[in-house]
Design an enzyme around this catalytic site. Structure first.
Site, PDB file in Angstrom:
ATOM      1  N   CYS A  37      -2.032  10.656  -3.754  1.00 16.25           N
ATOM      2  CA  CYS A  37      -1.804  11.092  -2.377  1.00 16.25           C
ATOM      3  C   CYS A  37      -1.099   9.943  -1.652  1.00 16.25           C
ATOM      4  O   CYS A  37      -1.718   8.952  -1.300  1.00 16.25           O
ATOM      5  CB  CYS A  37      -3.157  11.414  -1.751  1.00 16.25           C
TER       6      CYS A  37
ATOM      7  N   HIS B 247       0.831  -1.203   0.000  1.00 19.11           N
ATOM      8  CA  HIS B 247       0.000   0.000   0.000  1.00 19.11           C
ATOM      9  C   HIS B 247       0.868   1.256   0.000  1.00 19.11           C
ATOM     10  O   HIS B 247       1.790   1.388   0.805  1.00 19.11           O
ATOM     11  CB  HIS B 247      -0.899  -0.012   1.241  1.00 19.11           C
TER      12      HIS B 247
ATOM     13  N   HIS C  91      -3.608   6.622  -1.971  1.00 20.74           N
ATOM     14  CA  HIS C  91      -4.810   6.609  -2.806  1.00 20.74           C
ATOM     15  C   HIS C  91      -4.651   7.606  -3.947  1.00 20.74           C
ATOM     16  O   HIS C  91      -3.838   8.525  -3.864  1.00 20.74           O
ATOM     17  CB  HIS C  91      -6.045   6.966  -1.972  1.00 20.74           C
TER      18      HIS C  91
END
Length: 169
Positions: free
Chosen positions: A130, A113, A116
């Protein structure tokens, strides 16, 4: 470069390791962000105000992700970019956590991750990636590449990634 942000996460990555590997490799905040899809608090990450020329790499895999000249101040408190370094640098998947529907961005090297992406960025893409500073390693132009980056570039990088990073390194 036209960027297609539809779900395209294949669920398999060149650098797949057991969680014990990630726990040993990453510090606590990096592990929280990269492996548990966490988010650092706004305005606290070390790269949200960085304006130096260079390249941002994944702190998990060492994969090149963003050129500094695609970074902009979105006012959101996290490093923001308008496009990835190469078409295949990141994958996308729908994130329905926290009562929202967002598009999650993961590195395509390890499935970790990063943050987003939103449709409120500047031209030419209109996108705002972001990202969490904890998910990134910044190397200034002409700087020494860390071992994690060298390893990724030697073992996993595509020709497109190698060409993108070639230069003053």
């Amino acid at each position: 470069m036209k960027v297609d942000i539809r779900d395209n996460d294949p669920g398999r990555y060149p650098l797949e390791m057991p969680e014990e590997f990630w726990k040993a490799r990453l510090d606590e905040m990096q592990y929280y962000v990269l492996r548990n899809a966490g988010t650092e608090r706004a305005f606290t990450g070390k790269y949200y105000k960085t304006g130096e020329a260079g390249i941002y790499f994944s702190a998990a895999s060492g994969q090149p992700l963003f050129f500094s000249d695609t970074k902009f101040d979105s006012g959101c408190g996290w490093p923001s970019f308008f496009e990835p370094i190469t078409r295949g640098a990141v994958y996308y998947r729908t994130d329905r956590s926290h009562g929202m529907i967002r598009t999650e961005v993961i590195d395509s090297g390890s499935g970790s991750h990063l943050g987003h992406v939103f449709n409120d960025g500047p031209p030419p893409t209109g996108l705002r990636y972001c990202m969490n500073s904890a998910a990134l390693i910044f190397v200034p132009l002409g700087g020494e590449l860390p071992e994690i980056v060298k390893s990724y570039m030697e073992q996993h990088a595509s020709e497109e990634e190698k060409n993108a990073v070639a230069g003053d390194w």
